[in-house]
Each structure stands twice: as structure tokens, then as C-alpha cells.
Write a protein that holds these residues in place. Sequence first.
Motif, PDB file in Angstrom:
ATOM      1  N   GLY A   8      -3.446 -25.623  -7.528  1.00  0.00           N
ATOM      2  CA  GLY A   8      -4.088 -24.319  -7.362  1.00  0.00           C
ATOM      3  C   GLY A   8      -3.082 -23.208  -7.102  1.00  0.00           C
ATOM      4  N   HIS A   9      -3.580 -21.998  -7.213  1.00  0.00           N
ATOM      5  CA  HIS A   9      -2.745 -20.805  -7.113  1.00  0.00           C
ATOM      6  C   HIS A   9      -2.114 -20.684  -5.722  1.00  0.00           C
ATOM      7  N   VAL A  10      -0.987 -19.990  -5.678  1.00  0.00           N
ATOM      8  CA  VAL A  10      -0.281 -19.788  -4.406  1.00  0.00           C
ATOM      9  C   VAL A  10      -1.160 -19.002  -3.433  1.00  0.00           C
ATOM     10  N   ASP A  11      -1.059 -19.381  -2.168  1.00  0.00           N
ATOM     11  CA  ASP A  11      -1.779 -18.701  -1.075  1.00  0.00           C
ATOM     12  C   ASP A  11      -3.288 -18.925  -1.098  1.00  0.00           C
ATOM     13  N   HIS A  12      -3.751 -19.902  -1.861  1.00  0.00           N
ATOM     14  CA  HIS A  12      -5.186 -20.171  -1.873  1.00  0.00           C
ATOM     15  C   HIS A  12      -5.594 -21.171  -0.793  1.00  0.00           C
ATOM     16  N   GLY A  13      -4.604 -21.670  -0.035  1.00  0.00           N
ATOM     17  CA  GLY A  13      -4.954 -22.495   1.119  1.00  0.00           C
ATOM     18  C   GLY A  13      -4.776 -23.992   0.925  1.00  0.00           C
ATOM     19  N   LYS A  14      -3.924 -24.408  -0.022  1.00  0.00           N
ATOM     20  CA  LYS A  14      -3.701 -25.842  -0.268  1.00  0.00           C
ATOM     21  C   LYS A  14      -3.056 -26.511   0.945  1.00  0.00           C
ATOM     22  N   SER A  15      -1.951 -25.941   1.386  1.00  0.00           N
ATOM     23  CA  SER A  15      -1.227 -26.556   2.500  1.00  0.00           C
ATOM     24  C   SER A  15      -2.058 -26.533   3.776  1.00  0.00           C
ATOM     25  N   ALA A  16      -2.767 -25.441   3.986  1.00  0.00           N
ATOM     26  CA  ALA A  16      -3.609 -25.343   5.187  1.00  0.00           C
ATOM     27  C   ALA A  16      -4.686 -26.420   5.160  1.00  0.00           C
ATOM     28  N   LEU A  37       5.347 -20.448   2.664  1.00  0.00           N
ATOM     29  CA  LEU A  37       5.246 -20.656   1.223  1.00  0.00           C
ATOM     30  C   LEU A  37       5.744 -22.059   0.882  1.00  0.00           C
ATOM     31  N   THR A  38       4.927 -22.817   0.184  1.00  0.00           N
ATOM     32  CA  THR A  38       5.378 -24.136  -0.252  1.00  0.00           C
ATOM     33  C   THR A  38       6.330 -23.967  -1.418  1.00  0.00           C
ATOM     34  N   ILE A  39       7.506 -24.546  -1.271  1.00  0.00           N
ATOM     35  CA  ILE A  39       8.498 -24.481  -2.344  1.00  0.00           C
ATOM     36  C   ILE A  39       8.588 -25.833  -3.031  1.00  0.00           C
ATOM     37  N   SER A 115     -13.504 -19.989   2.638  1.00  0.00           N
ATOM     38  CA  SER A 115     -14.906 -19.597   2.438  1.00  0.00           C
ATOM     39  C   SER A 115     -15.450 -18.852   3.652  1.00  0.00           C
ATOM     40  N   ASP A 116     -14.628 -18.761   4.723  1.00  0.00           N
ATOM     41  CA  ASP A 116     -15.014 -17.895   5.846  1.00  0.00           C
ATOM     42  C   ASP A 116     -14.742 -16.440   5.512  1.00  0.00           C
ATOM     43  N   LEU A 117     -13.979 -16.193   4.447  1.00  0.00           N
ATOM     44  CA  LEU A 117     -13.600 -14.822   4.108  1.00  0.00           C
ATOM     45  C   LEU A 117     -14.458 -14.226   3.001  1.00  0.00           C
ATOM     46  N   ALA A 118     -15.112 -15.048   2.201  1.00  0.00           N
ATOM     47  CA  ALA A 118     -15.937 -14.527   1.105  1.00  0.00           C
ATOM     48  C   ALA A 118     -16.968 -15.568   0.707  1.00  0.00           C
ATOM     49  N   ALA A 143     -17.278 -26.263  -0.407  1.00  0.00           N
ATOM     50  CA  ALA A 143     -16.750 -25.034   0.185  1.00  0.00           C
ATOM     51  C   ALA A 143     -16.235 -25.352   1.581  1.00  0.00           C
ATOM     52  N   VAL A 144     -15.013 -24.918   1.887  1.00  0.00           N
ATOM     53  CA  VAL A 144     -14.420 -25.244   3.187  1.00  0.00           C
ATOM     54  C   VAL A 144     -13.713 -24.041   3.790  1.00  0.00           C
ATOM     55  N   SER A 145     -13.442 -24.158   5.078  1.00  0.00           N
ATOM     56  CA  SER A 145     -12.550 -23.211   5.745  1.00  0.00           C
ATOM     57  C   SER A 145     -11.610 -24.001   6.629  1.00  0.00           C
ATOM     58  N   ALA A 146     -10.338 -23.821   6.371  1.00  0.00           N
ATOM     59  CA  ALA A 146      -9.346 -24.511   7.189  1.00  0.00           C
ATOM     60  C   ALA A 146      -9.271 -23.876   8.574  1.00  0.00           C
ATOM     61  N   VAL A 147      -9.762 -22.645   8.666  1.00  0.00           N
ATOM     62  CA  VAL A 147      -9.683 -21.929   9.939  1.00  0.00           C
ATOM     63  C   VAL A 147     -10.853 -22.312  10.849  1.00  0.00           C
ATOM     64  N   THR A 148     -12.087 -22.252  10.324  1.00  0.00           N
ATOM     65  CA  THR A 148     -13.252 -22.592  11.153  1.00  0.00           C
ATOM     66  C   THR A 148     -13.569 -24.082  11.109  1.00  0.00           C
TER      67      THR A 148
HETATM   68  N1  LIG Z   1      -9.166 -17.388   6.910  1.00  0.00           N
HETATM   69  C1  LIG Z   1      -8.644 -18.430   6.304  1.00  0.00           C
HETATM   70  N2  LIG Z   1      -7.366 -18.427   6.008  1.00  0.00           N
HETATM   71  C2  LIG Z   1      -6.835 -19.492   5.368  1.00  0.00           C
HETATM   72  C3  LIG Z   1      -7.616 -20.609   5.017  1.00  0.00           C
HETATM   73  N3  LIG Z   1      -6.819 -21.505   4.392  1.00  0.00           N
HETATM   74  C4  LIG Z   1      -5.592 -20.963   4.344  1.00  0.00           C
HETATM   75  N4  LIG Z   1      -5.584 -19.768   4.937  1.00  0.00           N
HETATM   76  C5  LIG Z   1      -4.431 -18.873   5.024  1.00  0.00           C
HETATM   77  O1  LIG Z   1      -4.034 -18.530   3.710  1.00  0.00           O
HETATM   78  C6  LIG Z   1      -2.617 -18.411   3.650  1.00  0.00           C
HETATM   79  C7  LIG Z   1      -2.073 -19.317   2.570  1.00  0.00           C
HETATM   80  O2  LIG Z   1      -2.370 -20.654   2.878  1.00  0.00           O
HETATM   81  P1  LIG Z   1      -1.502 -21.831   2.370  1.00  0.00           P
HETATM   82  O3  LIG Z   1      -2.092 -23.089   2.859  1.00  0.00           O
HETATM   83  O4  LIG Z   1      -0.055 -21.628   2.680  1.00  0.00           O
HETATM   84  O5  LIG Z   1      -1.711 -21.670   0.826  1.00  0.00           O
HETATM   85  P2  LIG Z   1      -1.017 -22.449  -0.347  1.00  0.00           P
HETATM   86  O6  LIG Z   1       0.030 -21.567  -0.914  1.00  0.00           O
HETATM   87  O7  LIG Z   1      -2.111 -22.695  -1.335  1.00  0.00           O
HETATM   88  O8  LIG Z   1      -0.487 -23.706   0.207  1.00  0.00           O
HETATM   89  C8  LIG Z   1      -2.096 -18.770   5.033  1.00  0.00           C
HETATM   90  O9  LIG Z   1      -1.829 -17.609   5.733  1.00  0.00           O
HETATM   91  C9  LIG Z   1      -3.229 -19.513   5.652  1.00  0.00           C
HETATM   92  O10 LIG Z   1      -3.265 -19.403   7.057  1.00  0.00           O
HETATM   93  C10 LIG Z   1      -8.996 -20.578   5.365  1.00  0.00           C
HETATM   94  O11 LIG Z   1      -9.768 -21.492   5.080  1.00  0.00           O
HETATM   95  N5  LIG Z   1      -9.475 -19.460   6.006  1.00  0.00           N
END
Ligand SMILES: Nc1nc2c(ncn2[C@@H]2O[C@H](COP(=O)(O)OP(=O)(O)O)[C@@H](O)[C@H]2O)c(=O)[nH]1
Length: 680
Positions: A8-16, A37-39, A115-118, A143-148
Motif C-alpha cells: 500500500g501507499h506510503v503513510d497509509h498506516g501499514k507499519s502502524a 518512514l519505512t525504508i 478509519s477514525d479519520l474518515a 475497516a480499522v484504526s491503529a490509534v483507537t
Molecule cells: N489517526 C490514525 N493515524 C494513523 C493510523 N495508522 C497510522 N496512522 C499514522 O499515519 C502515519 C503513517 O503511518 P505508517 O504506519 O508509518 O504508514 P506506512 O508508511 O504505511 O507504514 C503515522 O503518523 C501514523 O501514526 C490510524 O489508524 N489512525
Amino acid sequence: MQVIATAGHVDHGKSALVRALTGMEPDRWAEERRRGLTIDLGFAWTKLPGGERVAFVDVPGHERFVPNMLAGVGPVPAVLFVVAADGGWMPQSAEHLAAIDAVGIRHGLLAVTRSDLADPGPATRQALDRIWSTSLGAVPAVAVSAVTGSGLPELRDALSRLVAALPVPDPAAPVRLWVDRAFSIRGSGTVVTGTLPAGTVTAGQELLLTPSLRPARIRGLESMNEPVASAAGVARVAVNLRGVPAGFPARGMALVEAGRWTLTRLVDVRLPSRDPDLTLPSEMTLSQMTLPPEMTLHIGSARTQARIRLLGRSPIARLALRDPLPLHVGDRVLLRDPGSAAMTILGATVLDVVPPALARRGAATAAGRELASWPDPPSAADLLRRHGFLRAGALAAMGVAGGPGPVAGDWLADPDRWAGLRGRLAEMVVAHARRDPLAIGMPPEAARAALGLPDRALVEALARGPASSGGDDPPSGQVRLEDGYLRPAGSPQARDQVPGGSVAGGSVARKRPPSLPPRTAAAVKAILADLEGAPFLAPDAGRLRELGLDSRAIAAAARAGLLLRVTEQIVLAPDARARAVRILARLEQPFTTAQARQALGTTRRVAIPLLEYLDRAGVTQRLPDDRRRLRLVFHRHAQARHHRLGMGVHQPGELVAVAAAEQPHLDIGHDGPPDLLNAR
Ligand SMILES: Nc1nc2c(ncn2[C@@H]2O[C@H](COP(=O)(O)OP(=O)(O)O)[C@@H](O)[C@H]2O)c(=O)[nH]1
Ligand SMILES: [Mg+2]
């Protein structure tokens, strides 16, 4: 255990998400954590509600690190596709999906993160719509939220179901462990890690590290940070290697089992006949699309440059690789053009890992047409049709199972090619015999070269004919192999023209003599009649000339076992040697030449060369005073038979007589002592 890669795209929450699922940190590098940032690839694992253990390979989403992403996705069976609810479908979403499709991964799950954001609805529909038409097909979405933490239990359940449905690979499959990390540990030495897709690795096992084929023994093994004695795919493994210096292994190398892979720089592949690149109209075909002459090829964690040559107007291409790779027929490789403005990712299926040269005019087009008709993956029959002959081991190293039984040794043959060759061999041997009737026959090596066969054993197998040939000879005439030479089977046999009684029995009768021209056969008959009454009075030069027996004819008759050639010009009946041994055994040992001559009833002209012949054959031993005695010679078979029959003590002469009489005819005029006798 199973291994799942993120995508998936960068910053979409894969690592989280991986962090939330496993409690482990997938971003291993300080720089990754500092930049968020995952490298490079990250690794984490957990236990699912069903008890199954699952490891995640977390990949980078940034377009600059697509090669790293491909190294992680290459060997895994399933993906966790991530799209952010607030981000929607993005360029690297598309690129990762294209890569997954190109590799041919068929199992996966969609996680709509953040999914907590939109509202996750639109992103879910968008993603499922794209994923649907790829190798992943219809996938469950959560649908998930890594935060909640919302949706995480549902995601775990969905992962449990996904893992339970994954095929269990063959633990006996050939091992190919693509190295994705290599490092050294003080005290332990060199360690490599990778995703083992199938097969089993065991401590103590010796593998080869490609492309150098350097032997590497497994000193120790870990899976998910726990020492194990062995691990069967699918598994994440860390392998401690003996015999490999630190700093030597690198990503893209592979640990493989010897003899089970083909290390190759040249492959024929099938490209998709429709370009999956979504930037091109889907009806556009490859022949209309201009492929770059060179692309980056990815498989497993490896990548190399590939020069591309399309074979005719088919979707078949020949790839010349910069670095050799351990490949199987049926492997999926990914071709990517990092330089192109529109991203291009093609998946290709390997059809041949040792493709023949395309030397003839039109060969490329013909090859393209042939390979285009092959199924995916090709069968042993397809590869044999193309190659004609393959060793069973070579076919196994191509990763192709099955195939017909061997025709000779470990050679497998295409049935049609084999049948055709049998006819051609017969024609060749007949023509050879017609050209040169006195010749001993056609040497199998000459036939091998003329037929373009890779091994003489194949010629010999062709001559032996099919195991179940009926009583009737085929009209083309068959071939037989005698005394190491090929002759037509239908030709008249010289032996039939010679009175049976005058041919030595025993050993000679076991062989089928070759045909002699009638004139030579008649001359031999006359000689044998001359020798009937005085077996050691060899015909003189005048008599031989009179009968037309020149040295070539004598040689042919000797090879046929009809004459014993003591020297070029001294010939006796084939049983003369056994007779001589019996007579000499009755003499007091040692004996003089004169005594021998007398006992044999012959002249010095014959006696001296005959005794020298017997010396060379190891039957007699010449002493310093010029006298001789029979050697105490044990012929292996004679000895074995004596033991079998429980015979007791024997006189030396008796044993020699048994041994010598059992020798097949030996023409040792040129070759020195034979190796059939074993002096002790
Ligand atoms: N609010 C919210 N933020 C998230 C969630 N998952 C990831 N993030 C944030 O999104 C940003 C990118 O997440 P990251 O896991 O590094 O994305 P990756 O590039 O796909 O691995 C980070 O600042 C995370 O804290 C989520 O479910 N909810
Ligand atoms: Mg990341």
C-alpha cells in the motif's frame, strides 16, 4: 506458520497496523523511526486467535523504495493490502497492486486504515474494485484504526480465516531461500534471513549460496527468534551459516539445494498478452506496445537487468540476464521499467531455463510460435519436445516433474524424436555397410556425431531397439550392436557359411559374429579345414595370398571370432589358444621353446610368435633363462565358479586351463595384454 506481506501507499498506516497487531516494531532502523518512514523491510510476528502463528513482512510504500517492497513481496503467499480511509487510492496503491498481480499472489485481505479519520466506505469500494480484477480476486475488507484499536479484533479473525485457507506447501519441495537480510553476530558468524516458501531447512544441512554456488552449511536455525532444529515453509527463518565469511551474503542471493535448481542467465518467458499497466488501454496488445529493450527483473529478493528479445509476434520473450539466477520452469518473474514515466510492471512466466540457441533464420519466430502454445506451467513432455533429450537430473533441476522413463541411462527422450532417430540410424548403418563391406561396422561414436546426439549411450539404446519389438523386422531394417560396432541386422551372417563344428565353442558361440563378404567367409572355411588335422601348423603367406586373405580380411575374420590372429600373418583356429594351454599344461614346468614346439606339433615359425602371444595374454610366463611356465592365473569367473562348486585343490595347470578356455576370444595383436586375466 504463514508469512504475509503488507502493501500500500506510503503513510497509509501499514507499519502502524503491524505494530498494533504484533506489538513489535517493524521499522528496524533508527533513521526509519526518526523519519517515521519505512525504508527497508521490517519483520514482526504474532499468534492469531486460532492459534496459528503468522509473521509479517512490512514493506515500504514510498515509490523510491519499490525494489525493497518487491524483495519482501516476492516469496510470500499472501498480502495484507492497506488503504487509508482518508487517503483513498494512490499511485503506490496501484503500483503495489500491479506488482502483486505480476508475481501472481492469490490470497489477501484489505485493511482500510485510519478509519477514525474518515468514512472508510468510499476507500473500501474504490480499492475492492481495483483488487477484484487482479490475481487476488475478491478479498475480505476490514475497516480499522491503529490509534483507537477499532476493527482490530475483526481484522485478527479475518487473518485467522485467511491463514487457515492458505495452501500448505510441500515440505519436500526444493529449497530456495531468498536472502532478504544478511548480518553477522559476534560469536556466531554469518546469519541470513528470508521467507522460506516451501521445502524444509535443517540444522547441519549443506546448501549452496547463489550465484557463486559457494557451499554453506547450516550451523543453526531460528524461526521468529526461537532456535529450531528445522523449519518447513512457509516460514520466516534466520540461518546461521558455516563456511561463509561475514559480509559475503547479500540480499538477492539465495540458499538452494544442490541439483534441484538451474542457475541460468538465459530464460524464455511468456509475457501477459494484455498489458496490465492500467495507464494503457486494456485492449492494447504487447505487439503494439513497445517494450523497452532492457528492464529490471525481480524474483524473490533478487533483481537484475534483463535484455529483452521478443520472439516473433508472440507474447514470448527471451531474457538475457546480467546475473545468473536459480530458476525453475513455471517461476513467476516481474519485469519493471524504473525509467519510464508511466510505470510499467509486467509479470512473466518462465517457460524454459536452458533455452536452445536461435541460430537458424526464422528460429526465433518458430520458437515463439511453439512456446506460445505451451500450457502454464509447461509439462515434461513440452520440454522434451523442444529439447529432444534431457537428463532426468536436468529436468528435475528445471523443476519439472514427471516425464517418460529413460531411454538410456538417465536420458529422457521425446518419443517422436526417438522413433525418427531409430529409422535414421538404420539407414545410416546400412549405407555404411554398403560402402565398406569389410569394415567391422559403424563406430557408435560416428553415428552419435552424425545424428547430433549428446551421448553415445543413446546410439546404443537405439540399436538395442524398443523392448517390445514384435517378431517381424520393420521394413527399414534394424541395427544391431556387436563387439561395440553397429551393423545392419538383416545382413547374412558369415558364421552360417562356416561348418559349425570348426568354430570354437564356448565363448565365441556366445556372440553373434558380424557378416563377412562371401569370398572372405569361403577363405576362412578353407583355412579352418587346413587346420583340422594339424591345429598349430598355421597357413603360410602363399596359402593366405592364394585364398585372398589380406590383413584387412584377416582382421575382419578375427573380429568375427572365426580366426585367432597370433600376428598379422599367423592365423589359427579360434580354439587354438585353449588347446595350446591344455597341451602346455601337460608338460613339465618350466618348459623350453623346443619342448613346446614339439608338443604343439608345429614349427618355430609358429611356436615362437604363439608363445609370445601367450606371454602377452598372461597365460605363460617367460623366465630369464628363456624357458616358460604357465602362470598361476585365476580368472575371476573361473575362481568364483570353483568356489561355488566347492572344488578342492587344483593343479596350477588345471586352473589355467579352465581360465583360459573361458576367455572370450582375445585379439591382442595390437593392444598388449588384456585385462581379463588377473594375475595374483
Ligand atoms: N489517526 C490514525 N493515524 C494513523 C493510523 N495508522 C497510522 N496512522 C499514522 O499515519 C502515519 C503513517 O503511518 P505508517 O504506519 O508509518 O504508514 P506506512 O508508511 O504505511 O507504514 C503515522 O503518523 C501514523 O501514526 C490510524 O489508524 N489512525
Ligand atoms: Mg511503513
